[in-house]
Design a protein around this motif. Structure first.
Motif, PDB file in Angstrom:
ATOM      1  N   GLN A  31       0.780  -1.271  -0.276  1.00  0.00           N
ATOM      2  CA  GLN A  31       0.102   0.260  -0.084  1.00  0.00           C
ATOM      3  C   GLN A  31       0.975   1.145   0.054  1.00  0.00           C
ATOM      4  N   LEU A  32       0.500   2.119  -0.884  1.00  0.00           N
ATOM      5  CA  LEU A  32       1.772   3.127  -1.081  1.00  0.00           C
ATOM      6  C   LEU A  32       0.769   4.425  -0.895  1.00  0.00           C
ATOM      7  N   GLU A  33       1.338   5.536  -0.320  1.00  0.00           N
ATOM      8  CA  GLU A  33       0.590   6.622   0.202  1.00  0.00           C
ATOM      9  C   GLU A  33       1.406   7.810  -0.439  1.00  0.00           C
ATOM     10  N   ASP A  34       0.772   8.859  -0.770  1.00  0.00           N
ATOM     11  CA  ASP A  34       1.298  10.165  -0.845  1.00  0.00           C
ATOM     12  C   ASP A  34       1.309  11.163  -0.041  1.00  0.00           C
ATOM     13  N   VAL A  35       2.471  11.141   0.921  1.00  0.00           N
ATOM     14  CA  VAL A  35       2.400  12.202   1.783  1.00  0.00           C
ATOM     15  C   VAL A  35       3.455  13.270   1.338  1.00  0.00           C
ATOM     16  N   LYS A  40       5.055   8.014  -4.140  1.00  0.00           N
ATOM     17  CA  LYS A  40       4.185   7.353  -3.563  1.00  0.00           C
ATOM     18  C   LYS A  40       5.086   6.354  -2.820  1.00  0.00           C
ATOM     19  N   GLY A  42       5.520   3.328   0.720  1.00  0.00           N
ATOM     20  CA  GLY A  42       5.239   2.275   1.512  1.00  0.00           C
ATOM     21  C   GLY A  42       6.171   1.330   2.005  1.00  0.00           C
ATOM     22  N   SER A 107      -4.239   9.368  -3.138  1.00  0.00           N
ATOM     23  CA  SER A 107      -3.368   9.565  -2.010  1.00  0.00           C
ATOM     24  C   SER A 107      -2.898   8.155  -1.356  1.00  0.00           C
ATOM     25  N   ARG A 108      -3.907   7.250  -1.760  1.00  0.00           N
ATOM     26  CA  ARG A 108      -3.526   5.914  -1.254  1.00  0.00           C
ATOM     27  C   ARG A 108      -3.896   5.047  -2.469  1.00  0.00           C
TER      28      ARG A 108
END
Length: 121
Positions: A31-35, A40, A42, A107-108
């Motif tokens: 699971q990748l998040e864009d913070v 991206k 994870g 974002s996810r």
């Protein structure tokens, strides 16, 4: 190959010991998040030994990189001019096609990473 939703991004791994160890972990789902607004990222399910890799402090769009202190993998889609502190990232590969779709995936996003099937002629 990175697969997410109905899309895919083609990638090529670098020819380094860390990239070969990463390839041995495949296939995997992350699971990748864009913070950060530039990548991206994870956590990998297992630690990745980075001996034999070269530290990178200025990732470029398309880079697939590993951050050893946290066990995170990141796919960079933008360059905001920020330098990565020591010990630096370890470049594992590069996205060659479909980076824009991954950047726009929200974002996810759950990404399945696997080796592309070899084709014969």
């Amino acid at each position: 190959m990175l697969r997410f939703g109905d899309h895919a991004a083609a990638a090529r791994l670098t020819d380094t010991p860390p990239s070969r160890r990463f390839a041995a972990m495949l296939p995997l789902t992350v699971q990748l998040e864009d913070v950060w607004g530039q990548a991206k990222s994870g956590r990998l399910p297992h630690l990745l030994a980075v001996e034999g890799g070269t530290p990178v402090h200025d990732p470029t769009p398309g880079d697939i990189a590993f951050w050893p202190p946290s066990g995170m993998i990141a796919v960079y889609y933008d360059d905001l001019g920020q330098a990565v502190p020591d010990p630096g990232l370890v470049r594992l590969g590069v996205v060659e096609a479909g980076l824009d779709r991954l950047a726009d995936a929200g974002s996810r996003v759950v990404v399945r990473i696997d080796l592309a099937a070899a084709t014969s002629s």
